[in-house]
Design a protein around this motif. Structure first.
Motif, PDB file in Angstrom:
ATOM      1  N   GLU A  44      -2.608  -4.247   6.370  1.00 51.95           N
ATOM      2  CA  GLU A  44      -2.362  -4.385   5.133  1.00 51.95           C
ATOM      3  C   GLU A  44      -1.153  -5.266   4.542  1.00 51.95           C
ATOM      4  O   GLU A  44      -0.069  -5.082   5.343  1.00 51.95           O
ATOM      5  CB  GLU A  44      -2.067  -2.889   4.415  1.00 51.95           C
ATOM      6  N   GLU A  45      -1.316  -6.044   3.665  1.00 52.59           N
ATOM      7  CA  GLU A  45      -0.226  -6.751   3.321  1.00 52.59           C
ATOM      8  C   GLU A  45       1.184  -6.223   2.831  1.00 52.59           C
ATOM      9  O   GLU A  45       2.167  -6.763   3.106  1.00 52.59           O
ATOM     10  CB  GLU A  45      -0.694  -7.886   2.032  1.00 52.59           C
ATOM     11  N   CYS A  46       1.026  -5.168   2.002  1.00 51.35           N
ATOM     12  CA  CYS A  46       1.895  -4.322   1.741  1.00 51.35           C
ATOM     13  C   CYS A  46       2.614  -3.610   2.821  1.00 51.35           C
ATOM     14  O   CYS A  46       3.924  -3.512   2.664  1.00 51.35           O
ATOM     15  CB  CYS A  46       1.659  -3.277   0.650  1.00 51.35           C
ATOM     16  N   GLU A 101       9.194   3.210  -1.948  1.00 55.27           N
ATOM     17  CA  GLU A 101       8.330   3.541  -3.039  1.00 55.27           C
ATOM     18  C   GLU A 101       7.446   2.340  -3.450  1.00 55.27           C
ATOM     19  O   GLU A 101       6.366   2.624  -3.871  1.00 55.27           O
ATOM     20  CB  GLU A 101       9.497   3.682  -4.218  1.00 55.27           C
ATOM     21  N   THR A 102       7.969   1.062  -3.121  1.00 52.39           N
ATOM     22  CA  THR A 102       7.027  -0.015  -3.212  1.00 52.39           C
ATOM     23  C   THR A 102       5.855   0.066  -2.447  1.00 52.39           C
ATOM     24  O   THR A 102       4.589  -0.011  -2.659  1.00 52.39           O
ATOM     25  CB  THR A 102       7.832  -1.349  -3.186  1.00 52.39           C
ATOM     26  N   TYR A 103       5.996   0.472  -1.090  1.00 54.78           N
ATOM     27  CA  TYR A 103       4.887   0.618  -0.215  1.00 54.78           C
ATOM     28  C   TYR A 103       4.138   1.406  -0.847  1.00 54.78           C
ATOM     29  O   TYR A 103       2.696   1.285  -0.867  1.00 54.78           O
ATOM     30  CB  TYR A 103       5.429   0.660   1.266  1.00 54.78           C
ATOM     31  N   LYS A 105       3.512   2.613  -3.480  1.00 55.60           N
ATOM     32  CA  LYS A 105       2.788   2.481  -4.769  1.00 55.60           C
ATOM     33  C   LYS A 105       1.573   1.346  -4.392  1.00 55.60           C
ATOM     34  O   LYS A 105       0.512   1.349  -5.277  1.00 55.60           O
ATOM     35  CB  LYS A 105       3.849   1.865  -5.769  1.00 55.60           C
ATOM     36  N   ASP A 106       1.761   0.594  -3.541  1.00 53.17           N
ATOM     37  CA  ASP A 106       1.056  -0.556  -3.164  1.00 53.17           C
ATOM     38  C   ASP A 106      -0.024  -0.319  -2.290  1.00 53.17           C
ATOM     39  O   ASP A 106      -1.180  -1.333  -2.381  1.00 53.17           O
ATOM     40  CB  ASP A 106       1.893  -2.039  -2.849  1.00 53.17           C
ATOM     41  N   SER A 107       0.041   0.301  -1.458  1.00 52.74           N
ATOM     42  CA  SER A 107      -0.916   0.787  -0.203  1.00 52.74           C
ATOM     43  C   SER A 107      -2.100   1.600  -0.609  1.00 52.74           C
ATOM     44  O   SER A 107      -2.108   2.388  -1.371  1.00 52.74           O
ATOM     45  CB  SER A 107      -0.189   1.516   0.670  1.00 52.74           C
ATOM     46  N   ALA A 108      -3.236   1.023  -0.406  1.00 45.93           N
ATOM     47  CA  ALA A 108      -4.432   1.634  -0.518  1.00 45.93           C
ATOM     48  C   ALA A 108      -4.563   2.915   0.376  1.00 45.93           C
ATOM     49  O   ALA A 108      -5.516   3.806   0.224  1.00 45.93           O
ATOM     50  CB  ALA A 108      -5.840   0.822  -0.118  1.00 45.93           C
ATOM     51  N   SER A 110      -1.881   5.104   0.748  1.00 41.98           N
ATOM     52  CA  SER A 110      -0.860   5.974   0.426  1.00 41.98           C
ATOM     53  C   SER A 110      -1.312   7.531   0.064  1.00 41.98           C
ATOM     54  O   SER A 110      -0.527   8.292   0.099  1.00 41.98           O
ATOM     55  CB  SER A 110       0.090   5.575  -0.726  1.00 41.98           C
TER      56      SER A 110
END
Length: 166
Positions: A44-46, A101-103, A105-108, A110
């Motif tokens: 995953e890009e994130c 937190e960014t990861y 928020k962005d990960s499919a 999470s």
């Protein structure tokens, strides 16, 4: 989650701060192992951004602590804006929390917070960073108070105990 892909987050439970060299080395080793699995979560890009940001944050932290002896020298010359070791650690922990937190928020992925999942491990890293940030501010406060009372500067001891040779 397949047991083969479980990430051992034991590095978070050793009673040491997240900024300690040993803890960071184990954390990055586990994250790199996870990346090598080649599963969707690791591709995953994130996650790639997360890992890159974590390395960048570590580099910034190392640069700041490398400059600490110079800051100590300025403090001896009556610069009252000096840091006492804890601030560098607290800022690093805050940065790690933001990256986590960014990861999340962005990960499919999470939502998968099962033990050993990447989301679970990153959630643990974030929680540890929050706890250690608070501890770092306490260390900063204690070192500053000690310096003001006795003139003894314990700034470098924070990093020596964490495995750094400054």
């Amino acid at each position: 989650m397949n047991a083969f892909y479980m990430i051992d987050a034991g590095f978070l439970n050793k009673g040491e701060y997240l900024w300690c060299q040993k803890v960071l080395a184990k954390m990055f080793k586990k994250l790199e192992e996870f990346k090598s699995y080649g599963i969707d979560e690791a591709k995953e890009e994130c996650f790639e951004i997360f890992l890159s940001d974590m390395y960048n944050a570590q580099n910034i932290f190392h640069a700041k602590i490398k400059d600490l002896p110079l800051k100590m020298k300025c403090r001896a010359m009556c610069d009252d804006k000096s840091h006492f070791g804890g601030q560098e650690c607290a800022e690093y922990m805050k940065n790690i929390r933001r990256i986590c937190e960014t990861y999340l928020k962005d990960s499919a992925f999470s939502d998968d917070i099962t033990e050993g999942s990447i989301a679970n491990v990153i959630t643990g890293i974030k929680a540890k960073a929050r706890q250690d940030e608070t501890s770092a501010w306490e260390i900063e406060k204690e070192n500053k108070t000690t310096y003001e009372i006795s003139g003894k500067d314990n700034s470098l001891s924070v990093f020596r105990h964490a495995g750094y040779n400054i």
